[in-house]
Design a protein around this motif. Structure first.
Motif, PDB file in Angstrom:
ATOM      1  N   UNK A   1       0.814  -1.213   0.000  1.00 56.41           N
ATOM      2  CA  UNK A   1       0.000   0.000   0.000  1.00 56.41           C
ATOM      3  C   UNK A   1       0.841   1.254   0.000  1.00 56.41           C
ATOM      4  N   UNK A   2       1.950   1.241   0.743  1.00 53.85           N
ATOM      5  CA  UNK A   2       2.857   2.378   0.729  1.00 53.85           C
ATOM      6  C   UNK A   2       3.493   2.581  -0.629  1.00 53.85           C
TER       7      UNK A   2
ATOM      8  N   UNK B   1       5.610  10.402   5.361  1.00 49.40           N
ATOM      9  CA  UNK B   1       4.237  10.836   5.625  1.00 49.40           C
ATOM     10  C   UNK B   1       3.267  10.089   4.718  1.00 49.40           C
ATOM     11  N   UNK B   2       3.654   9.950   3.462  1.00 48.49           N
ATOM     12  CA  UNK B   2       2.816   9.238   2.500  1.00 48.49           C
ATOM     13  C   UNK B   2       2.538   7.813   2.969  1.00 48.49           C
TER      14      UNK B   2
ATOM     15  N   UNK C   1      -1.005   6.095   4.118  1.00 46.40           N
ATOM     16  CA  UNK C   1      -1.445   4.995   3.256  1.00 46.40           C
ATOM     17  C   UNK C   1      -1.837   3.775   4.075  1.00 46.40           C
ATOM     18  N   UNK C   2      -1.073   3.500   5.131  1.00 46.20           N
ATOM     19  CA  UNK C   2      -1.388   2.353   5.979  1.00 46.20           C
ATOM     20  C   UNK C   2      -2.759   2.504   6.615  1.00 46.20           C
TER      21      UNK C   2
ATOM     22  N   UNK D   1      -5.543   6.379  -4.819  1.00 45.50           N
ATOM     23  CA  UNK D   1      -6.218   7.680  -4.735  1.00 45.50           C
ATOM     24  C   UNK D   1      -5.492   8.612  -3.764  1.00 45.50           C
ATOM     25  N   UNK D   2      -5.087   8.067  -2.610  1.00 44.90           N
ATOM     26  CA  UNK D   2      -4.331   8.875  -1.663  1.00 44.90           C
ATOM     27  C   UNK D   2      -3.019   9.346  -2.284  1.00 44.90           C
TER      28      UNK D   2
END
Length: 462
Positions: free
Chosen positions: A294-295, A313-314, A318-319, A349-350
């Motif tokens: 996911x990251x 931060x991303x 994401x987690x 999307x994030x």
């Protein structure tokens, strides 16, 4: 006609071609990663089926992308919405029609269908899989790629006059690749419905864990390895000088891109590790693997234009996006065996939004401008760049969701109405391997059980 080039140009073309091909090979290795991840995440009675679908993604995607997809994506640099110029591949180094460029983009195209396969695993007829895989890699995905990655695409950040003076920055495909595959998978999974036994009569979820954690971890590391071609490899030319620098090329950003990719995935894995420990009471290797991925998905959009600290931060957010969506989908009785919709859709999307918030102006200029040293480009909202880039990112998110829904939704619904989408309840209970593929993937382990299960399956048919 042979194009005459200087010795210096020859060296430049050679280095760029070698780098691009090496990156294509890394991205192709991700197919093996998908296969192992998917095989380990499903029940043993469906392992052969899911591995076959991953092979089909490659072979069917090769033909569909050559016949149609590549032209739709990069075949015409004058149309902002769709490319043409079929079968235009030729030996023109470092152009959109270069054979090396085709191979790299093909590796991306077949990855999209691999994402969708996870959402509809363990209950889909193989003939339906052939239909949607061909359509997705040959038409749906290439149109989005043209919008964002073609030099003439209406959302491209490389236009001379881009949307909102910015264009959408989706460097390696959080939206173009991952969100496309996830939205397609969402409609497939929604129309098919949950697997038999996934929810009880009261709607409470019943756990259906994958049969082989070793394969899941192996697949995760293969995907991690391949992501170093996916993200840094999107610099398809190494020897391209930056503005306001001297004798420097894209190699100055390739290392940074690899670092931001690693940090985002690692941070997402750490957050998932401890959060799941608090939520379920034990350390879960499978959840951590999905957190890491996911990251990676989230950072793929902005990997080339953000600082390493921003990548952390991303990954952190994401987690939580992945964890939150997993909880929500269970409450809604939505069944995605590999969490592909939540992982690739939510984190993709994030990733688009993250880029609109944290992109650094210096890096945006390095990656997307090569002439005007005095250029000023919109960049991240949180780095002082205003709303323009964020607006383009939101538009990309919305048009991808709309386009894929308008195309893949009807395809899955038509397959459903024709009764060729989902297997029968009896076949699903017996397992796709025994009912559709002639036997289990692990014959030695099931030698004693296989005749009994097969007899039971035949009795159900009677």
């Amino acid at each position: 006609m042979i194009m005459e080039i200087s010795w210096e140009q020859s060296v430049t073309y050679s280095i760029n071609t070698i780098y691009l091909l090496f990156s294509a090979y890394l991205v192709f290795v991700m197919q093996l990663g998908f296969a192992m991840l998917c095989a380990g995440s499903v029940r043993a009675k469906n392992a052969m089926n899911i591995m076959l679908t991953n092979v089909v993604d490659a072979v069917v995607g090769s033909i569909s992308y050559y016949l149609f997809g590549f032209a739709f994506a990069f075949g015409d640099n004058s149309n902002p919405f769709i490319g043409t110029n079929f079968f235009a591949l030729k030996d023109v180094p470092n152009t959109s029609f270069d054979y090396s460029f085709f191979l790299y983009q093909w590796a991306f195209a077949i990855a999209v269908a691999g994402i969708t396969s996870g959402s509809i695993a363990e209950r889909t007829q193989f003939s339906a899989y052939l239909v949607f895989s061909f359509f997705l890699s040959g038409f749906v995905y290439p149109i989005v790629a043209h919008w964002v990655w073609s030099s003439s695409g209406w959302l491209s950040a490389s236009l001379s006059n881009p949307l909102f003076a910015s264009g959408a920055i989706d460097f390696a495909g959080s939206g173009v690749v991952h969100l496309v595959g996830a939205v397609a998978g969402f409609w497939g999974s929604l129309i098919e419905g949950p697997r038999v036994g996934r929810f009880d009569a009261f709607g409470k979820p019943i756990q259906m864990r994958g049969h082989n954690a070793t394969l899941v971890v192996l697949g995760t590391f293969l995907l991690w390895f391949g992501w170093f071609g996916f993200n840094p490899g999107s610099f398809d030319k190494i020897l391209v000088a930056y503005p306001s620098t001297t004798n420097q090329g894209n190699w100055t950003a390739i290392g940074r891109t690899a670092v931001t990719t690693t940090l985002a995935g690692s941070m997402a894995g750490i957050v998932t590790l401890f959060s799941r420990r608090l939520l379920v009471g034990h350390w879960d290797a499978l959840d951590v693997c999905n957190g890491v991925l996911g990251g990676f998905v989230a950072i793929t959009s902005g990997c080339a234009v953000v600082e390493p600290w921003a990548a952390i931060v991303c990954g952190f957010i994401a987690a939580w996006v992945l964890i939150g969506l997993n909880i929500l989908t269970l409450k809604l009785n939505f069944d995605d065996p590999l969490e592909a919709t939540q992982l690739h859709g939510g984190c993709g999307a994030w990733g688009l939004i993250f880029t609109g918030l944290f992109a650094k102006e210096e890096f945006v200029i390095q990656v997307y401008d090569s002439v005007d040293t005095g250029v000023v480009r919109p960049h991240g909202l949180f780095t002082g760049g205003g709303w323009e880039l964020l607006g383009c990112q939101v538009i990309e998110l919305l048009v991808i969701a709309s386009w894929v829904s308008a195309t893949m939704g009807p395809v899955f619904y038509a397959l459903h109405r024709l009764r060729i989408l989902r297997i029968s309840v009896d076949e699903e209970i017996a397992g796709l391997d025994i009912s559709r593929h002639g036997g289990y993937a692990y014959n030695a382990h099931h030698d004693e059980d296989q005749p009994r299960f097969y007899a039971d399956y035949l009795r159900m048919q009677d």
